[in-house]
Design a protein around this motif. Structure first.
Motif: not given
Length: 595
Positions: A67-81
């Motif tokens: 869950a923590l790894i997924t959260i970090c990846l989604l934060l990176i994706l949101a930063k790209g947007v």
């Protein structure tokens, strides 16, 4: 049920940790590290017996939690947007709509904010919408306080509808799966969230703007606060023959000498030992009051004319967790961090009015603080190009970025692959991050800056507390006690009470911590009652997202508090009806659908 010494130890550590995490004076990252250190050392020095005993090293497993790894990846994706300016067309459309019909525009803004927040972290959504909404509010003459809180609340309402909407959702889903429950899909609990959210959106649209008072913002007065002046030293001036350090003492601390010219426009180096001569021209910078005081001290036939650069603007810079200003003082910033913008005031939510930025004012900036800055449009535009700066300006627009369609496409692909079950969310998010980096939608620096270390530490510490409560039997003991107290209550009422308690606790303690700690307890309560655990898990999930009563309950609340000029009590006034609406609606829906 009997309590073992280690179970008692786990409960005491949890109580102390929740108190520590709720203290505003203690930084979350420091508190989280302290919790981990104490727990690891305690259970290493005093290990429990048995093959399945919890050891100190077990508490560090949270750093590798899916869950923590997924959260970090989604934060990176949101930063790209966010960095691509992908929502700029949406902002343009909303601007036109606000100019055409305010009521319809508010509804459209609420729906857009809620929908987007269902698939992306809501903090970047608020960060992207704030400059647009503040600019629109000033343009149409509407107080920002009438629109910002409803939009902020809408992102929280929308975020609880999917498994990736918030980090809290991901944690609850992951922990429930680790405890043997079937893993919830992306839209498995969307129905109750959608129905309750619909009632919430109607309240945010029709009622909340009428309940909110009109609050002045930092940009209410858009006149420049800092002015330039030229002081020419005459032969009979008291400043003639004085050193620069002596002159600065005479002029006062509220004035700044930005330039000294001698002769035919020759600029002189501003050394403290420089002796001033007749004919020297001192370029002063300060407020009209401080310049007037300086001219009085100059005496003689000194001449000065106060002029303001017509192209300079006032802007607000909101301190966000990933900002270069976070947990820094102005004196600690790298040169050029704020370009040549001049600080003229600062504001901390809940601390009254904006304070003037005196020369020696050097506050320790925190999340939600606002700096009132003055500078040229060119410098403001340069700062707005940086993804880590949240700037609220009236007339400066975000630059057009060609990668926006690609960033949106990648984000949509990640959601679609996870929604249909072709890939797990962690796999699709990892592939999305790789594509964003490969296609240039995101730089490595932006990707690294997107990972919120504070959030990661809080989640790891919370997972450690959850492990301690579950592994030592403390969670089962707490659940047994809760069931004994509520033994005569019907199961729907027990479910409703659990939802309400979670919602109230998340107002003072970080919602991730409450979600992680309460999920094992909810499963144990359901087991004790002989009921399906899913509705009780969802009660924790929804309750941990219902942070509406205080500005400290959720990060987006702090952001809109600063931009809208809200007071602490405004959140209770506006958030309490929403809290009651969602609590009553979700209690009924969870009972009807799942019990």
């Amino acid at each position: 049920m009997t309590l073992t010494p280690h179970a008692i130890m786990a409960m005491l550590l949890t109580a102390g940790s929740l108190f520590l995490l709720s203290r505003e004076s203690v930084r979350l990252e420091y508190a989280s590290v302290a919790i981990l250190v104490v727990m690891v050392l305690t259970f290493e020095l005093y290990p429990a017996g048995g093959a399945d005993a919890v050891r100190g090293a077990d508490f560090l497993a949270g750093f590798g939690n899916e869950a923590l790894i997924t959260i970090c990846l989604l934060l990176i994706l949101a930063k790209g947007v966010e960095a691509s300016g992908a929502l700029r067309p949406v902002g343009k459309l909303l601007t036109r709509l606000w100019l055409y019909n305010r009521s319809l525009a508010l509804l459209a803004t609420l729906l857009v904010a809620a929908f987007v927040s269902a698939f992306a972290n809501n903090t970047p959504i608020v960060v992207m919408l704030l400059p647009v909404l503040v600019g629109v509010a000033h343009r149409i003459g509407l107080p920002p306080s009438k629109m910002l809180m409803p939009v902020g609340f809408a992102t929280i309402v929308g975020g609880m509808s999917t498994s990736i909407g918030t980090s809290t959702n991901l944690l609850v889903v992951s922990i429930a799966a680790d405890m043997g429950l079937p893993r919830l899909g992306m839209f498995d609990f969307a129905l109750p969230a959608f129905v309750a959210g619909l009632f919430g959106i109607i309240y945010l649209w029709l009622a909340l703007p009428r309940l909110l008072p009109q609050r002045p913002t930092l940009l209410e007065d858009a006149e420049p606060r800092i002015f330039d002046s030229v002081l020419t030293i005459s032969p009979d001036s008291p400043l003639d023959g004085k050193t620069l350090s002596e002159v600065m003492s005479m002029l006062g601390t509220d004035i700044r000498i930005s330039k000294i010219e001698r002769g035919a426009g020759l600029e002189v180096v501003r050394l403290p030992t420089l002796t001033l001569q007749p004919g020297d021209r001192l370029k002063l910078r300060g407020s009209p009051e401080s310049i007037g005081t300086a001219l009085e001290h100059a005496g003689g036939k000194s001449e000065a004319k106060i002029e303001a650069d017509e192209e300079e603007q006032l802007v607000e810079i909101v301190v966000t967790p990933d900002s270069a200003l976070h947990n820094k003082r102005l004196s600690q910033l790298q040169p050029g961090t704020l370009r040549s913008l001049q600080p003229v005031g600062w504001h901390r939510p809940g601390r009254g009015k904006t304070a003037a930025m005196a020369p020696f004012t050097d506050p320790d900036l925190r999340t939600g603080d606002v700096l009132l800055m003055q500078g040229s449009e060119e410098d403001i535009e340069a700062l707005m190009r940086e993804a880590r700066m949240l700037i609220l300006a009236r007339s400066v627009t975000m630059p057009r970025v060609s990668k926006a369609p690609l960033a949106i496409g990648i984000m949509a692909g990640v959601v679609a692959l996870a929604a249909v079950g072709l890939l797990s969310i962690v796999a699709s998010a990892l592939a999305g991050v790789g594509l964003m980096l490969a296609t240039g939608c995101l730089t490595w620096r932006e990707a690294i800056s997107a990972i919120d270390t504070r959030l990661a530490l809080v989640i790891a510490a919370s997972l450690a507390l959850g492990t301690a409560l579950s592994g030592t039997g403390a969670a089962a003991w707490i659940a047994h006690g809760f069931v004994e107290i509520a033994a005569d209550l019907p199961p729907p009422l027990v479910l409703s009470v659990l939802l309400l308690l979670t919602a109230l606790l998340t107002e003072v303690v970080t919602n991730n911590a409450i979600a992680v700690i309460a999920t094992p307890i909810a499963v144990s309560v359901a087991t004790e009652l002989g009921l399906p655990p899913l509705p009780f898990v969802l009660a924790i999930l929804f309750g941990a997202n219902m942070s509406y009563l205080t500005p400290i309950g959720y990060q987006t609340n702090l952001l809109v508090m600063s931009a809208g000029g809200y007071r602490f009590g405004d959140f209770f006034r506006g958030g309490l009806p929403l809290q009651l609406i969602l609590w009553a609606t979700l209690s009924g829906l969870l009972t009807i659908i799942y019990l």
